[in-house]
Scaffold this motif. Sequence first.
Motif, mmCIF file in Angstrom:
data_model
loop_
_atom_site.group_PDB
_atom_site.id
_atom_site.type_symbol
_atom_site.label_atom_id
_atom_site.label_comp_id
_atom_site.label_asym_id
_atom_site.label_seq_id
_atom_site.Cartn_x
_atom_site.Cartn_y
_atom_site.Cartn_z
ATOM 1 N N GLY A 248 0.996 -1.232 -0.036
ATOM 2 C CA GLY A 248 0.100 0.128 0.079
ATOM 3 C C GLY A 248 0.928 1.097 0.097
ATOM 4 O O GLY A 248 0.714 2.195 -0.498
ATOM 5 N N SER A 249 1.998 1.223 0.767
ATOM 6 C CA SER A 249 2.934 2.442 0.888
ATOM 7 C C SER A 249 3.616 2.646 -0.538
ATOM 8 O O SER A 249 3.974 3.639 -0.643
ATOM 9 N N VAL A 250 3.980 1.475 -1.103
ATOM 10 C CA VAL A 250 4.614 1.566 -2.357
ATOM 11 C C VAL A 250 3.726 2.342 -3.394
ATOM 12 O O VAL A 250 4.188 2.937 -4.176
ATOM 13 N N ALA A 251 2.710 1.705 -3.289
ATOM 14 C CA ALA A 251 1.431 2.120 -4.519
ATOM 15 C C ALA A 251 1.187 3.644 -4.062
ATOM 16 O O ALA A 251 1.103 4.439 -5.026
ATOM 17 N N PHE A 252 1.044 3.990 -2.880
ATOM 18 C CA PHE A 252 0.932 5.546 -2.595
ATOM 19 C C PHE A 252 2.125 6.334 -3.122
ATOM 20 O O PHE A 252 1.729 7.241 -3.621
ATOM 21 N N GLU A 253 3.153 5.969 -2.811
ATOM 22 C CA GLU A 253 4.310 6.699 -3.253
ATOM 23 C C GLU A 253 4.322 6.770 -4.574
ATOM 24 O O GLU A 253 4.746 7.748 -5.516
ATOM 25 N N ASP A 254 4.229 5.636 -5.527
ATOM 26 C CA ASP A 254 4.065 5.637 -6.948
ATOM 27 C C ASP A 254 3.292 6.267 -7.588
ATOM 28 O O ASP A 254 3.417 7.320 -8.453
ATOM 29 N N THR A 255 1.664 6.609 -6.928
ATOM 30 C CA THR A 255 1.001 7.615 -7.298
ATOM 31 C C THR A 255 1.385 8.882 -6.991
ATOM 32 O O THR A 255 1.287 9.878 -8.298
ATOM 33 N N ILE A 256 1.714 9.142 -6.021
ATOM 34 C CA ILE A 256 2.258 10.758 -5.897
ATOM 35 C C ILE A 256 3.549 10.823 -6.830
ATOM 36 O O ILE A 256 3.408 12.058 -7.314
ATOM 37 N N ARG A 257 4.406 9.929 -6.948
ATOM 38 C CA ARG A 257 5.464 10.431 -7.917
ATOM 39 C C ARG A 257 4.847 10.421 -9.531
ATOM 40 O O ARG A 257 5.268 11.613 -10.032
ATOM 41 N N GLU A 258 4.195 9.829 -9.873
ATOM 42 C CA GLU A 258 3.476 9.920 -11.128
ATOM 43 C C GLU A 258 2.687 11.396 -11.385
ATOM 44 O O GLU A 258 2.844 12.188 -12.279
ATOM 45 N N TYR A 259 1.917 11.801 -10.366
ATOM 46 C CA TYR A 259 1.474 13.065 -10.240
ATOM 47 C C TYR A 259 2.375 14.142 -10.402
ATOM 48 O O TYR A 259 2.319 15.216 -11.128
ATOM 49 N N LEU A 260 3.599 14.323 -9.429
ATOM 50 C CA LEU A 260 4.568 15.272 -9.415
ATOM 51 C C LEU A 260 5.215 15.169 -10.555
ATOM 52 O O LEU A 260 5.558 16.302 -11.095
ATOM 53 N N GLU A 261 5.570 14.273 -11.277
ATOM 54 C CA GLU A 261 6.388 14.325 -12.769
ATOM 55 C C GLU A 261 5.359 14.728 -13.998
ATOM 56 O O GLU A 261 5.795 15.494 -14.534
ATOM 57 N N LYS A 262 4.223 14.328 -13.727
ATOM 58 C CA LYS A 262 3.164 15.189 -14.754
ATOM 59 C C LYS A 262 3.155 16.453 -14.698
ATOM 60 O O LYS A 262 3.273 17.346 -15.519
ATOM 61 N N ARG A 263 3.030 17.095 -13.375
ATOM 62 C CA ARG A 263 3.018 18.439 -12.953
ATOM 63 C C ARG A 263 4.440 19.256 -13.316
ATOM 64 O O ARG A 263 4.256 20.196 -13.897
ATOM 65 N N ALA A 264 5.368 18.464 -13.178
ATOM 66 C CA ALA A 264 6.844 18.933 -13.602
ATOM 67 C C ALA A 264 6.827 19.230 -15.029
ATOM 68 O O ALA A 264 7.524 20.143 -15.660
ATOM 69 N N GLU A 265 6.285 18.242 -15.862
ATOM 70 C CA GLU A 265 6.190 18.551 -17.314
ATOM 71 C C GLU A 265 5.538 19.646 -17.784
ATOM 72 O O GLU A 265 5.719 20.028 -18.731
ATOM 73 N N ASN A 266 4.452 20.119 -16.888
ATOM 74 C CA ASN A 266 3.414 21.448 -17.391
ATOM 75 C C ASN A 266 3.779 22.726 -16.441
ATOM 76 O O ASN A 266 3.184 23.392 -16.973
ATOM 77 N N ASP A 267 4.665 22.489 -15.643
ATOM 78 C CA ASP A 267 4.929 23.640 -14.859
ATOM 79 C C ASP A 267 6.497 23.880 -14.610
ATOM 80 O O ASP A 267 7.117 23.205 -13.670
#
Length: 50
Positions: A9-28
Amino acid sequence: MASNRQNKGSVAFEDTIREYLEKRAENDALFAVKFSNPSKSVEDCVTYYE
């Protein structure tokens, strides 16, 4: 007892957060500068507590 890093669960949570932040970094560009800071990590972010 499994450590937080081994907890699926913790690994999945971290992966979800990482994906969100990577997408945000692509656009900001301003966020991308902060996100690329080598002294910060997603793991530290999701395990932070006071």
